[in-house]
Design a protein around this motif. Structure first.
Motif, short mmCIF file in Angstrom:
data_model
loop_
_atom_site.label_atom_id
_atom_site.label_comp_id
_atom_site.label_asym_id
_atom_site.label_seq_id
_atom_site.Cartn_x
_atom_site.Cartn_y
_atom_site.Cartn_z
N THR A 3 13.28 4.70 -13.27
CA THR A 3 13.48 3.30 -12.91
C THR A 3 14.37 3.22 -11.68
N PHE A 7 16.65 -2.07 -10.43
CA PHE A 7 16.08 -2.54 -11.69
C PHE A 7 17.01 -2.28 -12.87
N ILE A 15 10.63 -5.27 -20.23
CA ILE A 15 10.13 -4.90 -18.91
C ILE A 15 10.58 -3.50 -18.55
N GLN A 16 11.82 -3.16 -18.87
CA GLN A 16 12.30 -1.81 -18.58
C GLN A 16 11.51 -0.77 -19.37
N THR A 17 11.19 -1.08 -20.62
CA THR A 17 10.45 -0.14 -21.46
C THR A 17 9.05 0.08 -20.92
N HIS A 18 8.40 -0.97 -20.45
CA HIS A 18 7.00 -0.89 -20.03
C HIS A 18 6.82 -0.80 -18.52
N TYR A 19 7.90 -0.56 -17.82
CA TYR A 19 7.87 -0.50 -16.36
C TYR A 19 6.78 0.42 -15.79
N ILE A 22 3.40 -1.23 -16.29
CA ILE A 22 3.24 -2.42 -15.45
C ILE A 22 2.84 -2.00 -14.05
N LEU A 23 3.48 -0.97 -13.54
CA LEU A 23 3.15 -0.49 -12.19
C LEU A 23 1.81 0.22 -12.14
#
Length: 61
Positions: A3, A7, A15-19, A22-23
């Motif tokens: 990360t 961030f 959001i941090q878990t699934h970053y 997501i990208l």
């Protein structure tokens, strides 16, 4: 994938878990839209069978 520093202060743990996932869309242009479409079609099909009480109907399709 680590990360980025900007961030780290973000408060949303989800959001941090699934970053990385997501990208993934922006890296590979891949989504789960086909799976969601299949799920919606299967639910619509099951709803259209309202009133049938046995699985014998499926054998004649």
């Amino acid at each position: 994938m680590s990360t980025p520093g900007w961030f780290q202060g973000f408060e949303s743990r989800s959001i941090q878990t699934h970053y990385p996932r997501i990208l993934n869309y922006f890296d590979n242009r891949s989504t789960n839209a086909s799976a969601e479409s299949f799920n919606a079609r299967s639910k619509r099909f099951v709803l259209s069978l309202e009133g049938f009480t046995t699985g014998d109907f499926f054998c004649t399709i």
